[in-house]
Design an enzyme around this catalytic site. Sequence first.
Site, PDB file in Angstrom:
ATOM      1  CE  LYS A  97      -4.062   2.131   0.667  1.00  0.00           C
ATOM      2  NZ  LYS A  97      -5.221   2.023  -0.238  1.00  0.00           N
TER       3      LYS A  97
ATOM      4  CG  ASP B 206      -6.687  -0.573   2.265  1.00  0.00           C
ATOM      5  OD1 ASP B 206      -7.746  -0.808   2.877  1.00  0.00           O
ATOM      6  OD2 ASP B 206      -6.540   0.410   1.527  1.00  0.00           O
TER       7      ASP B 206
ATOM      8  CB  ALA C 298      -4.491   6.529  -1.118  1.00  0.00           C
TER       9      ALA C 298
END
Length: 224
Positions: free
Chosen positions: A47, A59, A126
Amino acid sequence: MFSDGLPPRSGKILFITGIDTGIGKTVATAYLAARLMRLGHSVITAKAVQTGCVGLSEDIAAHRRLQKLPLLPEDRDGTTCPYLFAYPCSPHLAARMEGKTIDPAAIARAAATLAVRYDYVLLEGAGGLAVPLNDEETTLDLVRRQGWPVVIVTSGRLGSISHTLLTLEACRSSGIAVETLVFNRFPPGDPAIAGETAAYLQNYLQKHFPDAAFEILDQAGDAP
């Protein structure tokens, strides 16, 4: 010592982006990782920036849960998520609220470190490509500079056609290769809109991005 300060890359880095927040990037990332692993590749998900949580990227935890894997050493030492902020907002604002600044080069270094160890690194972003990382640079700038091919996650909800075409055009104009367009059909919405959206986008992709794959993702994160 490397001229750009990055380790040599041996694995392939794919950047997973979406047409919006909450579009299904996390499930798509885990699904693609599981499929590559079934094909015999070593794969790790990562991530780039996570906001809205502390201690561990939510996540990343979801990736491991969906993959039925425990947390990895790279998760625990922060390599799979170099930036983690508590406030649930845009990365640039979340960083500023904690007196920090996101350095896109640090994200690239972490991904390159993982690419030395794995055949594939699936790096989830994101939100979408235009999300700002700091006051000067967006996610698009990072992906373009690194030359990472992208996987775009879209859906059948109203407005998805426009948002998807804008994302595809941003990739085209920036010279970013589109590897796959993932059509997330969960949660189900208006069947007429979803059906037409899927058909339109698949046809558009065949005409304008013939090298890109089109995949449908269902509720369980499995291909139909």
